[in-house]
Design a protein around this motif. Structure first.
Motif, mmCIF file in Angstrom:
data_model
loop_
_atom_site.group_PDB
_atom_site.id
_atom_site.type_symbol
_atom_site.label_atom_id
_atom_site.label_comp_id
_atom_site.label_asym_id
_atom_site.label_seq_id
_atom_site.Cartn_x
_atom_site.Cartn_y
_atom_site.Cartn_z
ATOM 1 N N CYS A 121 52.508 36.110 45.294
ATOM 2 C CA CYS A 121 52.044 36.442 46.655
ATOM 3 C C CYS A 121 50.679 37.140 46.600
ATOM 4 N N ILE A 122 50.311 37.685 45.445
ATOM 5 C CA ILE A 122 48.988 38.286 45.257
ATOM 6 C C ILE A 122 48.018 37.261 44.660
ATOM 7 N N TYR A 123 48.459 36.622 43.578
ATOM 8 C CA TYR A 123 47.529 35.776 42.809
ATOM 9 C C TYR A 123 47.492 34.324 43.274
ATOM 10 N N ARG A 141 38.171 39.638 40.055
ATOM 11 C CA ARG A 141 38.559 40.609 41.091
ATOM 12 C C ARG A 141 39.055 39.881 42.332
ATOM 13 N N MET A 142 40.018 40.500 43.008
ATOM 14 C CA MET A 142 40.530 39.932 44.245
ATOM 15 C C MET A 142 39.627 40.376 45.397
ATOM 16 N N LEU A 143 39.450 39.485 46.386
ATOM 17 C CA LEU A 143 38.690 39.878 47.574
ATOM 18 C C LEU A 143 39.495 40.867 48.403
ATOM 19 N N THR A 144 38.808 41.813 49.025
ATOM 20 C CA THR A 144 39.436 42.714 50.006
ATOM 21 C C THR A 144 38.452 42.872 51.167
ATOM 22 N N PHE A 185 48.206 46.332 46.546
ATOM 23 C CA PHE A 185 48.319 45.643 45.251
ATOM 24 C C PHE A 185 47.035 44.894 44.889
ATOM 25 N N LEU A 186 46.289 44.407 45.884
ATOM 26 C CA LEU A 186 44.977 43.804 45.578
ATOM 27 C C LEU A 186 44.062 44.866 44.964
ATOM 28 N N ARG A 187 44.104 46.051 45.551
ATOM 29 C CA ARG A 187 43.253 47.144 45.043
ATOM 30 C C ARG A 187 43.746 47.622 43.677
ATOM 31 N N LEU A 203 48.605 40.700 33.954
ATOM 32 C CA LEU A 203 49.858 40.991 33.244
ATOM 33 C C LEU A 203 50.245 42.459 33.411
ATOM 34 N N ASP A 204 49.250 43.313 33.325
ATOM 35 C CA ASP A 204 49.470 44.749 33.474
ATOM 36 C C ASP A 204 50.017 45.068 34.882
ATOM 37 N N CYS A 205 49.438 44.425 35.901
ATOM 38 C CA CYS A 205 49.930 44.657 37.276
ATOM 39 C C CYS A 205 51.356 44.149 37.412
#
Ligand code: HEM
Length: 487
Positions: A121-123, A141-144, A185-187, A203-205
């Motif tokens: 749901c994040i990636y 990096r994920m966009l926010t 979670f994006l942040r 993987l860490d997240c």
């Protein structure tokens, strides 16, 4: 620093646990008769009447007077449990008003999320397949942040011009609280990118998230006896070869190593969060009471989070000692008014009154997907070895207005009880509103146990432990993610 030359694949590697290989739905107990069969057959009309009497507007599950008390669980976990749901299960195909499905038809229903706690749901499908969610100027990096109709909110999920969220699961924008959790979670991912490449940060997240699911969320919501029974088995079996495992008891892994999503979980037990939802919450210091779907702000779901409603998680989780925070509603058979009258963006403009009720939908979906009764599942789990105490018919019907509401139903729901209703009654009776009862908890531990034992999870990596810079208060909790991201 980020290594720009490393590949940035966004999917888990374990066979069967990858977003690239989605599974289907299935049954945990395929041999049990359905609730309708237990009742000697229930027509579509009679099933709708039962769902309306129990779950429709004015029905037994409607908390019209906001009479249900608090549980001891911080309110933020309501939306975290919704977030977890959106990571592991999505049925867009079954028919709410359809006839009961056969087992083989259920086995053909696609689950559009990977049942694997991989944060799809994040990636989404990763930066190569879904680049619109990723920052093209800073790889990995994920966009926010959003700008809609000239209003900028850097503390929002990314959105297109129409305000639609550009995220891995659109449902994580269904209300502003779950949307802000998606942002959290994006942040978190973006902060973990410092000094790591994409795959390492991902993987860490995932590992931190899985740790929170097992040792924080499930510990809070499950019956303590069932939790203590299952957790050592999960920890032990994660280290065993597949053929040597003796837990979980039910096999929901197919011959291609894909985990199927049992409908007893997705249509009943894991909908437990619906009872935890309140009609109103604090957003921040300036807005200590807003409605879940608040017309004043136009926050009826699937739209920009107004900058003034940016969620301050200190009001929903124990982020700071001595800072007051809201609790989730008691876990019982009652659902908040906001969920009995869901707005157009969630259910569609022409939805009739019953279809706007989540309690009605849960019960009718249970009929359409041929769920067994609560009593049958309690017995089946007992037979597997779970320490289950079943609730009695008298305990089920011990609700004001029971006789009037159930008069004329073709099957007595206190004797043969639709699974979702049974699980919510056992939470009220045995969990006293503070946590789930044993049957719901055992279903949760079976399914989460399967994911944790079979997939690439933190339990498989004996060298991994939560980063002490994240888990600063000792054990890792959801509040640690907030503290870490906001530090
Ligand atoms: C916050 C307000 C929430 C709203 C408005 C909401 C709304 C909905 C709706 C409309 C559905 C589809 C129902 C159907 O047609 O069968 C659904 C499904 C579901 N919900 Fe919620 N929900 C909320 C919170 C939660 C929470 C807190 C949980 C967590 C435990 C949860 C777990 C689920 C699950 C597991 C499904 C089935 C998903 C699938 O397999 O497609 N929901 N929800």
């Amino acid at each position: 620093m980020t290594n720009k030359h490393k590949p940035m694949h966004g999917t888990a590697k374990a066979a069967g646990c990858s977003h690239a290989r989605l599974g289907n739905f299935c049954k945990l107990f395929p041999d049990l008769p359905s609730w309708a069969d237990d009742c000697g057959g229930v027509s579509q009309c009679d099933a709708e009447a039962m769902a309306a009497a129990l779950g429709g507007p004015g029905g037994l599950m409607h908390d019209a007077g906001n009479s249900s008390g608090d549980s001891g669980i911080p309110a933020g976990y309501t939306f975290f449990s919704q977030f977890v749901d959106h990571d592991i299960t999505l049925d867009t195909t079954s028919n709410l008003h359809g006839a009961p499905q056969t087992n083989s038809a259920i086995n053909e229903l696609p689950n559009l999320r990977s049942a694997s706690l991989d944060l799809d749901c994040i990636y989404g499908l990763g930066p190569e397949a879904m680049p619109f969610m990723y920052d093209q100027t800073q790889p990995g990096r994920m966009l926010t942040g959003s700008e809609v109709d000239g209003i900028a909110n850097p503390l929002d999920v990314p959105r297109n011009e129409e305000g639609r969220a550009l995220i891995g699961d659109p449902r994580n924008d269904e209300n502003i609280f779950v949307s802000q959790l998606q942002l959290l979670f994006l942040r978190f991912h973006n902060k973990r990118m410092i000094g790591a490449n994409f795959e390492e940060a991902q993987l860490d997240c995932r590992f931190h998230y899985q740790h929170i699911v097992l040792y924080d969320l499930l510990k809070r919501v499950c019956d303590p006896d069932i939790y203590d029974f299952a957790v050592p088995k999960i920890e032990f079996n994660a280290g065993q070869e597949a053929e040597d495992r003796d837990y979980p008891f039910c096999n929901i892994v197919d011959h291609c190593h894909r985990i199927c999503m049992p409908v007893e979980f997705s249509v009943a037990a894991y909908r437990f969060g619906h009872t935890m939802v309140r009609s109103a919450y604090p957003a921040n210091e300036e807005y200590p009471v807003i409605e879940l779907f608040d017309e004043r702000f136009g926050t009826l779901g699937f739209g920009q989070v107004p900058p003034e409603l940016t969620i301050d998680w200190r009001y929903l989780l124990e982020v700071e000692r001595c800072h007051p925070y809201a609790k989730s509603k008691a876990l019982d058979h009652l659902l908040a008014d906001e969920l009995i009258r869901m707005p157009d963006p969630v259910v569609g403009r022409n939805a009739p009154a019953n279809d706007r009720s989540l309690a009605f939908r849960n019960l009718l979906r249970g009929y359409a997907l041929a769920l067994p009764s609560g009593q049958a599942v309690a017995q089946a789990l007992q037979a597997k070895g779970y320490p289950i105490t079943a609730i009695s018919s008298d305990q089920i019907r011990d609700i004001p207005g029971w006789d009037c509401a159930t008069e004329g139903l073709s099957c007595d729901p206190a004797v043969h009880t639709p699974l979702f209703f049974y699980l919510m009654r056992e939470a009220a009776v045995l969990g006293e509103g503070n946590h789930l009862g044993p049957v719901a908890s055992a279903i949760l531990m079976e399914v989460f146990g399967t994911m944790l034992v079979n997939c690439d999870t933190f339990l498989k990596d004996s060298h991994w432990a939560p980063d002490p810079c994240v888990a600063k208060w000792g054990g890792l909790t959801l509040a640690d993610i907030v503290r870490y991201v906001d530090a």
